[in-house]
Design a protein around this motif. Structure first.
Motif, short mmCIF file in Angstrom:
data_model
loop_
_atom_site.label_atom_id
_atom_site.label_comp_id
_atom_site.label_asym_id
_atom_site.label_seq_id
_atom_site.Cartn_x
_atom_site.Cartn_y
_atom_site.Cartn_z
N SER A 7 6.16 55.32 19.57
CA SER A 7 6.36 53.88 19.70
C SER A 7 5.28 53.24 20.57
O SER A 7 4.85 52.11 20.30
CB SER A 7 7.75 53.58 20.24
OG SER A 7 7.94 54.20 21.48
N PHE A 11 2.80 50.36 19.22
CA PHE A 11 2.70 49.10 19.95
C PHE A 11 1.26 48.80 20.35
O PHE A 11 0.79 47.66 20.23
CB PHE A 11 3.61 49.14 21.18
CG PHE A 11 3.64 47.86 21.95
CD1 PHE A 11 4.31 46.76 21.46
CD2 PHE A 11 2.98 47.76 23.16
CE1 PHE A 11 4.33 45.57 22.17
CE2 PHE A 11 3.00 46.57 23.87
CZ PHE A 11 3.67 45.48 23.38
N ILE A 20 1.27 41.83 16.95
CA ILE A 20 2.46 42.12 17.75
C ILE A 20 3.65 41.30 17.24
O ILE A 20 4.77 41.81 17.19
CB ILE A 20 2.20 41.87 19.25
CG1 ILE A 20 1.22 42.93 19.76
CG2 ILE A 20 3.48 41.92 20.04
CD1 ILE A 20 0.87 42.80 21.20
N GLU A 21 3.42 40.05 16.85
CA GLU A 21 4.53 39.23 16.34
C GLU A 21 5.15 39.85 15.10
O GLU A 21 6.37 39.89 14.94
CB GLU A 21 4.06 37.80 16.04
CG GLU A 21 3.64 37.02 17.25
CD GLU A 21 2.12 37.02 17.40
OE1 GLU A 21 1.43 37.38 16.44
OE2 GLU A 21 1.65 36.64 18.49
N ASN A 22 4.29 40.32 14.18
CA ASN A 22 4.80 40.95 12.96
C ASN A 22 5.56 42.23 13.29
O ASN A 22 6.59 42.53 12.66
CB ASN A 22 3.66 41.26 12.00
CG ASN A 22 3.04 40.00 11.42
OD1 ASN A 22 3.66 38.95 11.43
ND2 ASN A 22 1.83 40.13 10.93
N LEU A 23 5.06 43.01 14.25
CA LEU A 23 5.73 44.25 14.64
C LEU A 23 7.10 43.97 15.23
O LEU A 23 8.09 44.60 14.84
CB LEU A 23 4.88 45.02 15.65
CG LEU A 23 5.52 46.28 16.23
CD1 LEU A 23 5.64 47.35 15.15
CD2 LEU A 23 4.74 46.78 17.41
N ILE A 24 7.18 42.99 16.12
CA ILE A 24 8.46 42.66 16.75
C ILE A 24 9.42 42.07 15.73
O ILE A 24 10.61 42.40 15.74
CB ILE A 24 8.23 41.71 17.94
CG1 ILE A 24 7.50 42.46 19.06
CG2 ILE A 24 9.54 41.14 18.45
CD1 ILE A 24 7.08 41.61 20.21
N ASN A 25 8.91 41.25 14.81
CA ASN A 25 9.76 40.68 13.76
C ASN A 25 10.31 41.79 12.86
O ASN A 25 11.50 41.80 12.56
CB ASN A 25 8.96 39.66 12.94
CG ASN A 25 9.83 38.92 11.98
OD1 ASN A 25 11.04 38.83 12.16
ND2 ASN A 25 9.22 38.36 10.95
N SER A 26 9.47 42.70 12.43
CA SER A 26 9.92 43.80 11.58
C SER A 26 10.90 44.70 12.32
O SER A 26 11.89 45.16 11.74
CB SER A 26 8.73 44.63 11.12
OG SER A 26 7.85 43.85 10.36
N LEU A 27 10.65 44.96 13.57
CA LEU A 27 11.54 45.78 14.38
C LEU A 27 12.91 45.11 14.54
O LEU A 27 13.94 45.77 14.42
CB LEU A 27 10.92 46.04 15.75
CG LEU A 27 11.68 46.96 16.69
CD1 LEU A 27 11.74 48.36 16.11
CD2 LEU A 27 11.03 46.97 18.04
N THR A 28 12.91 43.81 14.75
CA THR A 28 14.17 43.07 14.90
C THR A 28 14.98 43.08 13.61
O THR A 28 16.19 43.32 13.63
CB THR A 28 13.88 41.62 15.32
OG1 THR A 28 13.10 41.63 16.51
CG2 THR A 28 15.15 40.85 15.56
#
Length: 69
Positions: A7, A11, A20-28
């Protein structure tokens, strides 16, 4: 340990690529889907009983509406 290291690498790579926005959105979204599946698994029979109750109430509503029209 391996999951934590993986992870951190994901990150950092997302940070270097400005994603980072796409990663956090996909993770959420992924965590929300997993949480919904866990809730459905844990409360399956309560959901089935609730749906049967709602279907019964709907049938009764339609029958009483038909009776008075």
């Amino acid at each position: 340990g391996l999951a934590g290291l993986l992870s951190v690498i994901v990150f950092l790579e997302a940070g270097f690529r400005n994603r980072i926005e796409n990663l956090i959105n996909s993770l959420t979204v992924g965590l929300a889907i997993v949480s919904a599946l866990i809730l459905i698994f844990e409360f399956f029979w309560q959901i089935v009983v609730g749906l049967a109750l709602v279907a019964g109430i709907y049938i009764m509503w339609e029958n009483t509406r038909e009776l008075f029209t």
